[in-house]
Design an enzyme around this catalytic site. Structure first.
Site, mmCIF file in Angstrom:
data_model
loop_
_atom_site.group_PDB
_atom_site.id
_atom_site.type_symbol
_atom_site.label_atom_id
_atom_site.label_comp_id
_atom_site.label_asym_id
_atom_site.label_seq_id
_atom_site.Cartn_x
_atom_site.Cartn_y
_atom_site.Cartn_z
ATOM 1 N N VAL A 90 79.079 -0.672 44.251
ATOM 2 C CA VAL A 90 79.066 -2.136 44.249
ATOM 3 C C VAL A 90 77.642 -2.642 44.481
ATOM 4 O O VAL A 90 77.156 -3.535 43.785
ATOM 5 C CB VAL A 90 80.031 -2.698 45.301
ATOM 6 C CG1 VAL A 90 79.987 -4.228 45.306
ATOM 7 C CG2 VAL A 90 81.457 -2.224 45.034
ATOM 8 N N ASP A 91 76.960 -2.059 45.445
ATOM 9 C CA ASP A 91 75.575 -2.439 45.708
ATOM 10 C C ASP A 91 74.681 -2.164 44.508
ATOM 11 O O ASP A 91 73.908 -3.021 44.064
ATOM 12 C CB ASP A 91 75.030 -1.658 46.909
ATOM 13 C CG ASP A 91 75.436 -2.265 48.242
ATOM 14 O OD1 ASP A 91 75.704 -3.473 48.289
ATOM 15 O OD2 ASP A 91 75.479 -1.528 49.241
#
Length: 391
Positions: free
Chosen positions: A166-167
């Site tokens: 996600v990052d």
């Protein structure tokens, strides 16, 4: 290829998503100035492990940058950041909602002074809604958006995806948005506010699961190495490990069966096409695994390669770092590092005319370039000394 040479980026982000976006711009040639608080980016303490005292997590997302330590709550730090903004093309921030406004560098405040700047905001849950002020971290967003509910084995607990997908995904999308905004500025001369969020990125990772639920009303669950809409498309046991096999269409399934001496399955109505194989997933898996379990991983891989059946062994990181294919594509090359002997980093993933952008500078020490950058901004030696002393 330094396609962004001449573009200055002011990076006031921390952790992973924001730093990854600015590293991407740095890899493409931009002059990225990383602003760190007096204690440094928190990821500098994220370990063990440490590599000659430096944390691999920080090293992974902060190459091709210069580090300036500033106390943005002080008058001196405030002044320096404004001077940097005046010299910049891009400003990237990832503060929790309300913090950047208190510091005096919200989009509206910066736009009033620099209407042509590209201003990028990275948030956890987006800039609107009841959760806009909540801090966003990769595993929290994986949990919130259903990623964890889909990761792991059916009879086991939910699991976090091993990488910070996600990052990193948010970092890539933020960089993409900044590049699009720079292109628009080339045409109009106007700046843009680019907004990215971990929430939006994570929904993208599970988009086909969401669409599937909307279409069927059935809540998808954990499938281990498998995929709900294709079969066989998962890991199969071998004598000494496991091999991922991806039979994504009827032709591949036919070649898989023939390679394993299971031609009779092609006449079985339970397996005549992908929808029926999905409906009878456990049965087709069991019949295939009877054969695969009698072969070593390498024997099975060679056999399937011969029959053009897509497959890959499940390997650990120690096997990946010395992989011949990784080496052939120059994806993990040695880089000269002043403090870490034998240093290597994961390369920029794109090539331009066969050339991959390299590491021009290794991740900096906190404040390594403070005096250098302040001098470029016109500060005197006395002023630099005052600011770096925290006055």
């Amino acid at each position: 290829m330094n396609v962004l040479q001449g573009i200055r980026v002011i990076d006031v982000t921390q952790n992973i998503a924001g730093p990854h976006s600015t590293q991407t711009l740095g890899d493409l040639g931009a002059d990225v100035i990383k602003i760190e608080p007096p204690g440094g980016d928190p990821t500098r303490s994220w370990g063990p492990p440490f590599w000659e005292g430096e944390p691999p997590l920080f090293l992974s997302y902060n190459r091709n940058k210069r580090s300036v330590v500033l106390d943005l709550k002080s008058e001196g730090g405030h002044d320096v950041l404004w001077r940097l903004i005046d010299s910049a093309d891009v400003f990237v921030q990832a503060y929790r909602a309300g913090v950047i406004e208190k510091l005096g560098f919200a989009y509206e405040q910066v736009r009033e002074r620099r209407p042509d700047i590209i201003y990028a905001s990275v948030t956890g849950y987006g800039s609107r809604g009841p959760l806009k002020e909540r801090p966003g971290y990769d595993p929290l967003i994986q949990a919130y958006t259903g990623v964890m509910s889909l990761t792991g084995h059916p009879d086991g607990p939910p699991a976090r995806v091993g990488g910070s997908v996600v990052d990193v995904g948010t970092g890539i999308l933020t960089a993409l948005g900044i590049l699009a905004a720079l292109r628009e500025r080339d045409k109009t001369g106007k700046g843009t506010h680019v907004e990215a969020s971990l929430l939006a990125t994570s929904l993208g990772w599970v988009s086909y699961h969401i669409q599937g639920y909307l279409a069927s009303g059935e809540v998808p669950g954990r499938m281990g190495t498998g995929l709900a809409s294709i079969a066989p498309y998962e890991a199969f046991r071998t004598e000494d490990g496991e091999l991922m096999i991806s039979a994504g269409n009827d032709g591949i399934f036919s070649r898989l069966c023939q390679s394993l001496g299971l031609a009779e399955l092609l006449d079985d109505e339970r397996f005549r096409d992908n929808p029926t194989r999905v409906a009878n997933r456990d049965a087709v898996h069991a019949l295939i695994e009877v054969k695969t379990a009698r072969m070593s991983t390498e024997e099975l891989r060679a056999l399937l390669d011969e029959h053009r059946v897509p497959c890959a062994p499940i390997r650990d990181v120690s096997e990946v770092v010395d992989d011949e294919q990784v080496r052939a594509n120059e994806l993990l090359e040695p880089v000269e590092h002043p403090r870490i002997p034998g240093y290597r980093d994961v390369a920029f993933p794109l090539q331009f005319d066969g050339v991959r952008p390299g590491t021009r500078s290794v991740p900096p020490m906190a404040g390594e370039h403070t005096a250098e950058v302040l001098a470029e901004l016109g500060y005197s030696e006395q002023e630099v000394a005052s600011i770096t002393a925290g006055d």
